[in-house]
Design a protein around this motif. Structure first.
Motif, PDB file in Angstrom:
ATOM      1  N   TYR A  40      52.677-121.208 -14.932  1.00  0.00           N
ATOM      2  CA  TYR A  40      51.465-120.731 -14.280  1.00  0.00           C
ATOM      3  C   TYR A  40      50.697-119.860 -15.258  1.00  0.00           C
ATOM      4  O   TYR A  40      51.292-119.002 -15.912  1.00  0.00           O
ATOM      5  CB  TYR A  40      51.822-119.926 -13.020  1.00  0.00           C
ATOM      6  N   THR A  43      45.559-115.478 -13.917  1.00  0.00           N
ATOM      7  CA  THR A  43      44.216-115.631 -13.359  1.00  0.00           C
ATOM      8  C   THR A  43      43.464-114.298 -13.328  1.00  0.00           C
ATOM      9  O   THR A  43      42.254-114.288 -13.201  1.00  0.00           O
ATOM     10  CB  THR A  43      44.277-116.195 -11.934  1.00  0.00           C
ATOM     11  N   ARG A  44      44.216-113.197 -13.423  1.00  0.00           N
ATOM     12  CA  ARG A  44      43.596-111.871 -13.416  1.00  0.00           C
ATOM     13  C   ARG A  44      44.653-110.833 -13.808  1.00  0.00           C
ATOM     14  O   ARG A  44      45.835-111.155 -13.879  1.00  0.00           O
ATOM     15  CB  ARG A  44      42.999-111.551 -12.058  1.00  0.00           C
ATOM     16  N   PHE A  52      49.532-114.339 -11.576  1.00  0.00           N
ATOM     17  CA  PHE A  52      49.578-115.783 -11.766  1.00  0.00           C
ATOM     18  C   PHE A  52      49.464-116.459 -10.418  1.00  0.00           C
ATOM     19  O   PHE A  52      50.235-116.173  -9.515  1.00  0.00           O
ATOM     20  CB  PHE A  52      50.906-116.176 -12.434  1.00  0.00           C
ATOM     21  N   ASP A  53      48.487-117.325 -10.272  1.00  0.00           N
ATOM     22  CA  ASP A  53      48.266-118.013  -9.006  1.00  0.00           C
ATOM     23  C   ASP A  53      48.637-119.484  -9.124  1.00  0.00           C
ATOM     24  O   ASP A  53      48.566-120.077 -10.199  1.00  0.00           O
ATOM     25  CB  ASP A  53      46.792-117.938  -8.604  1.00  0.00           C
ATOM     26  N   THR A 153      50.801-114.451  -4.963  1.00  0.00           N
ATOM     27  CA  THR A 153      50.785-114.539  -6.411  1.00  0.00           C
ATOM     28  C   THR A 153      52.192-114.402  -6.946  1.00  0.00           C
ATOM     29  O   THR A 153      53.084-113.912  -6.257  1.00  0.00           O
ATOM     30  CB  THR A 153      49.882-113.475  -7.058  1.00  0.00           C
TER      31      THR A 153
END
Length: 155
Positions: A40, A43-44, A52-53, A153
């Motif tokens: 993964y 994402t932010r 991690f999404d 997440t």
């Protein structure tokens, strides 16, 4: 997939492409995802920790796990022995200094130095990149973590 052993779930840097994920990327490896083991991408970042999404990228085969280079956990550490961030000696981290270890999207380690003000410890959102081999100068600390609502997440 064959019976090649899988590494434990955690943070890694890709040493070679894994599916659509290029080499040199910070990833979270999850060994028991649905429909199978995968990586993964972040994402932010929240409080200097990568999030991690889903969806992730499935390992094409278990053998692709050899392309994952493990990274120490993000979190708080103590400088066990003083060191400079890099060969250029830009910044020195002194013995027993409290630091927070995080990573950028390429898996480059970043140290954030907490500061105390009015009796509270605050952690800045800007830090100093260090060479990966310098992490050996850090000793992990255990920090009590407050309970938080669970989200979808990883890490």
């Amino acid at each position: 997939m064959s019976d090649s052993p899988l590494p434990p779930c955690g943070l890694y840097v890709t040493r070679a492409p894994i599916g659509s994920v290029p080499a040199g990327r910070l990833v979270y490896f999850h060994d028991h995802g649905d429909p199978g083991p995968g990586v993964y991408l972040p994402t932010r970042w929240v409080a200097n920790k990568a999030r991690f999404d889903a969806p992730g990228t499935l390992l094409p085969s278990r053998e692709h796990a050899v392309h994952l280079e493990p990274l120490p956990h993000e979190g708080f550490y103590r400088v066990a022995d003083a060191f400079f961030c890099c060969e250029k000696r830009c910044r020195r981290f002194e013995n027993d200094l409290l630091v927070q270890l995080g990573y950028d999207g390429a898996g480059t380690p970043i140290l954030f130095v907490p500061e105390m003000s009015d009796g509270a410890i605050g952690v800045p959102d800007r830090g100093t990149k260090i060479d990966r081999d310098r992490i050996a100068h850090l000793a992990p600390l255990r920090v009590q973590v407050a309970s938080a609502p669970r989200d979808r997440t990883f890490h």
